[in-house]
Design an enzyme around this catalytic site. Structure first.
Site, PDB file in Angstrom:
ATOM      1  N   GLY A 311       0.830  -1.203   0.000  1.00 50.38           N
ATOM      2  CA  GLY A 311       0.000   0.000   0.000  1.00 50.38           C
ATOM      3  C   GLY A 311       0.859   1.245   0.000  1.00 50.38           C
ATOM      4  O   GLY A 311       2.090   1.190   0.091  1.00 50.38           O
ATOM      5  N   GLN A 312       0.192   2.387  -0.118  1.00 49.63           N
ATOM      6  CA  GLN A 312       0.897   3.659  -0.168  1.00 49.63           C
ATOM      7  C   GLN A 312       0.039   4.730   0.472  1.00 49.63           C
ATOM      8  O   GLN A 312      -1.192   4.706   0.373  1.00 49.63           O
ATOM      9  CB  GLN A 312       1.227   4.038  -1.610  1.00 49.63           C
ATOM     10  CG  GLN A 312       2.169   5.225  -1.737  1.00 49.63           C
ATOM     11  CD  GLN A 312       2.756   5.341  -3.131  1.00 49.63           C
ATOM     12  OE1 GLN A 312       2.466   4.529  -3.997  1.00 49.63           O
ATOM     13  NE2 GLN A 312       3.594   6.335  -3.353  1.00 49.63           N
ATOM     14  N   GLY A 313       0.689   5.649   1.192  1.00 44.07           N
ATOM     15  CA  GLY A 313      -0.032   6.748   1.828  1.00 44.07           C
ATOM     16  C   GLY A 313       0.809   7.989   1.838  1.00 44.07           C
ATOM     17  O   GLY A 313       1.858   8.071   1.177  1.00 44.07           O
ATOM     18  N   GLY A 314       0.367   8.993   2.610  1.00 42.56           N
ATOM     19  CA  GLY A 314       1.093  10.251   2.675  1.00 42.56           C
ATOM     20  C   GLY A 314       2.473  10.109   3.295  1.00 42.56           C
ATOM     21  O   GLY A 314       3.370  10.904   3.042  1.00 42.56           O
ATOM     22  N   GLY A 316       4.485   7.443   2.826  1.00 40.34           N
ATOM     23  CA  GLY A 316       5.365   6.669   1.969  1.00 40.34           C
ATOM     24  C   GLY A 316       4.703   5.371   1.541  1.00 40.34           C
ATOM     25  O   GLY A 316       3.490   5.338   1.330  1.00 40.34           O
ATOM     26  N   SER A 317       5.476   4.305   1.426  1.00 44.97           N
ATOM     27  CA  SER A 317       4.959   3.029   0.941  1.00 44.97           C
ATOM     28  C   SER A 317       5.231   1.912   1.936  1.00 44.97           C
ATOM     29  O   SER A 317       6.163   1.987   2.737  1.00 44.97           O
ATOM     30  CB  SER A 317       5.606   2.671  -0.405  1.00 44.97           C
ATOM     31  OG  SER A 317       5.353   3.679  -1.374  1.00 44.97           O
ATOM     32  N   LYS A 332       7.626  -0.465   6.321  1.00 44.23           N
ATOM     33  CA  LYS A 332       7.038   0.851   6.060  1.00 44.23           C
ATOM     34  C   LYS A 332       8.161   1.846   5.779  1.00 44.23           C
ATOM     35  O   LYS A 332       8.914   2.227   6.671  1.00 44.23           O
ATOM     36  CB  LYS A 332       6.214   1.281   7.283  1.00 44.23           C
ATOM     37  CG  LYS A 332       5.526   2.619   7.181  1.00 44.23           C
ATOM     38  CD  LYS A 332       4.727   2.831   8.472  1.00 44.23           C
ATOM     39  CE  LYS A 332       4.065   4.194   8.518  1.00 44.23           C
ATOM     40  NZ  LYS A 332       3.345   4.391   9.795  1.00 44.23           N
ATOM     41  N   ASP A 433      -4.298   9.161  17.340  1.00 45.41           N
ATOM     42  CA  ASP A 433      -4.665   8.903  15.946  1.00 45.41           C
ATOM     43  C   ASP A 433      -5.386   7.559  15.810  1.00 45.41           C
ATOM     44  O   ASP A 433      -5.097   6.781  14.904  1.00 45.41           O
ATOM     45  CB  ASP A 433      -3.428   8.944  15.042  1.00 45.41           C
ATOM     46  CG  ASP A 433      -3.777   9.304  13.590  1.00 45.41           C
ATOM     47  OD1 ASP A 433      -4.912   9.782  13.360  1.00 45.41           O
ATOM     48  OD2 ASP A 433      -2.936   9.107  12.700  1.00 45.41           O
TER      49      ASP A 433
END
Length: 605
Positions: A311-314, A316-317, A332, A433
């Site tokens: 997966g990928q997000g803000g 990184g990957s 991560k 969070d």
């Protein structure tokens, strides 16, 4: 002038290295060795194999070999396989030779360091065995431990200093205690799924610690009857000789240019070194508590050169990988760090020291140059988000991917994890969070809390937390984080986020969804409160008998958790009690928020 000094330094280095190499040769018989074919931990001072000379080690640090495995004998508890030795941190990881496959917990009971040269690492917990005459599942208790329990006697573990006031009267402490270091899978051991490994330490000589820290290894000089810092053979000699040869060949002008280049590179990497120093300081402070540190080259090997992206997000990957021992992991890679990498250090420092069945385990990290990575245990079922929001991503879906009973268990598991962060650690940890994206699911859909980049540590006595700015994800951030007019920031801020997540689990949708057809359902918390308070149907999908009761219970608990006044929100132990109790005993709270058409529009919440 600079070139002349440089050549003088090189000449001195060659002479010094030559002398040190001769010293190393004198101690050739005490070179690091292993049981067989370089397998197993390297054995050197203060340890020695019983087949080596006495001067190679210290009394009480004798090791032996059996079936190509390294063995340590503890006088009061028997033989243990040696899994790992850290000479820098003065720790050794061992596992019981008699692994008690039918009852791993017996290994904890029989482990005894009396009459040995070792001690428990400072950061460990004392647990007491609690016997209950009836079956019970409580957030304070680990177990039951089936292999030492009877038909009318159920054994559990509890923190030795924890009060029994919140437990039923049919549970009593036995007085029998066990000491468990951080990092052990307590739930796995009590369930008979994991054989415990013990990380124990020894008192290292100051001279040896300085020597190990310099990258060399400690030895013993029988002539002077003292320790000596042994240089690793030819480690510096070849480098120095090579530099002299290069210097003679390329001439002074190229050397000068090379020095200028080094100065340039040094200034360019100043920020990277600043972060690196913080990581080094963290490692030095926490020593045995920190997870394993990997090089970037090792990361490439673990992830098969970053072949399988999960997966990928803000941030990184995330890539799938496998450690050398075959354990699957999620790597991560952090690509957009803020605050000089402080979030990275914060996450390693926070999660690296704790372990709980409902908190994802940090196995290692990488901090090399500008590269930062976190290595977690692999969660095959991904995040909770993809299950509860599946209808948003897949319009053809007609059924909930998770049953109501499974949702209830996930809700309780997450609550147990948050409760542990708030009450079970030496310091209270505020996550800030909690949301579906940060709840990972293992192969049995057991939930584990992840992503501690925004976490904050405080003492358990500290009821109010000071923050300079709001932190978290919009939609889950408690009102007091935006404005102190709503109350003070505390552990109750996590309770609010948990409540918002619970509502999304109930509705299988985002709490704020402007695309729904019915305008009254745009802000789901308000819609569900109106339905519950008026005793109307929720119009949700129910397949099994009792599903509606579970949905109502989750909704009521969520409404209590999202009260705008922090003092009106329950603590996490109370949340667990409500989730495990009867629906009939739950009261619907007062309206938990200011109506959306009065003060805060839906777009702002």
């Amino acid at each position: 002038m600079s070139i002349a000094i440089f050549f003088l330094l090189l000449t001195y280095s060659v002479a010094k290295t030559s002398a040190e190499t001769n010293t190393t040769d004198m101690y050739e018989f005490c070179q690091p060795t292993t049981c067989s074919n370089n397998k197993g931990p390297k054995v050197r001072f203060p340890f020695r194999f019983t087949t080596q000379k006495l001067s190679c080690g210290i009394d009480g640090f004798e090791l032996s070999c059996s079936n190509n495995k390294t063995i340590l004998h503890l006088p009061s508890s028997g033989d243990y396989y040696v899994q790992q030795i850290s000479y820098l941190h003065s720790t050794i990881t061992v596992m019981d030779v008699n692994s008690h496959s039918t009852c791993p917990f017996q290994s904890l009971l029989s482990f005894n360091l009396t009459n040995s040269k070792f001690f428990y690492i400072p950061h460990s917990h004392n647990y007491t065995i609690v016997n209950c005459t009836e079956k019970i599942y409580h957030s304070y208790l680990y177990g039951p431990i089936e292999c030492i329990s009877g038909e009318q006697n159920f054994s559990h573990l509890i923190y030795a200093d924890r009060s029994m006031d919140n437990l039923p009267s049919f549970c009593k402490k036995t007085g029998q205690t066990v000491e468990i270091a951080h990092g052990l899978d307590i739930d796995g051991i009590t369930r008979g799924l994991t054989t415990p490994m013990f990380v124990i330490g020894w008192d290292a000589l100051d001279e040896c610690h300085r020597c190990e820290k310099s990258g060399n290894y400690c030895g013993f000089n029988t002539t002077s009857n003292s320790t000596i810092c042994v240089k690793q053979k030819h480690r510096l000699g070849r480098l120095s000789i090579s530099l002299v040869s290069i210097g003679a060949g390329i001439g002074g002008s190229l050397l000068f240019a090379f020095l200028i280049f080094l100065i340039y590179k040094s200034r360019k990497s100043e920020k990277q070194r600043e972060v690196q120093l913080k990581v080094e300081k963290f490692q030095d402070d926490y020593k045995t508590l920190n997870p394993t540190r990997y090089t970037f080259r090792e990361l490439k090997k673990i992830t098969s050169n970053f072949k399988h992206r999960l997966g990928q997000g803000g941030y990184g990957s995330v890539f799938r990988g496998k450690l050398l021992n075959g354990i699957p992991v999620a790597v991560k890679m952090l690509e957009h760090l803020k605050g000089n990498g402080q979030e990275f250090i914060n996450e390693v420092a926070t999660i690296g020291r704790i372990h709980h069945f409902n908190i994802v385990r940090l196995l290692g990290f990488c901090s090399e140059g500008g590269r930062r990575a976190l290595i977690y245990e692999f969660m095959p079922n991904g995040s909770l988000e993809k299950y509860i929001f599946s209808k948003i991503n897949n319009s053809s879906s007609t059924h909930r991917p998770l049953s109501w009973e499974k949702l209830r268990k996930i809700a309780i598991g997450v609550a147990r994890g948050v409760e542990y962060l708030h009450q079970g650690c030496n310091q209270r940890i505020l996550h800030f969070d909690i949301k579906p994206h940060n709840i990972l699911l293992d192969h049995n859909f057991q939930p584990k809390i992840s992503d501690f980049g925004l976490a904050k540590l405080c003492s358990k006595e500290q009821s109010i937390v000071s923050l300079t700015a709001a932190r978290g994800t919009a939609g889950y951030i408690a009102p007091e984080l935006y404005s102190r007019n709503f109350g003070e920031v505390s552990y109750k801020s996590d309770v609010y986020s948990y409540g918002m997540m619970l509502l999304e689990m109930v509705g299988c949708r985002k709490n704020i969804d402007p695309e729904v057809e019915n305008q009254s359902q745009i802000y789901f918390p308000e819609w569900i409160y109106n339905k519950m308070s008026q005793g109307k149907e929720l119009y949700l999908e129910f397949e099994e008998h009792g599903d509606e009761g579970i949905a109502k219970k989750l909704a009521i608990v969520a409404l209590w958790c999202i009260q705008w006044n922090p003092t009106e929100r329950p603590s996490m132990p109370m949340v667990i009690q409500m989730l495990e109790g009867d629906l009939q005993s739950l009261e619907i709270p007062a309206m938990p928020f200011v109506p959306s058409d009065v003060e805060m529009g839906t777009s702002n919440h």
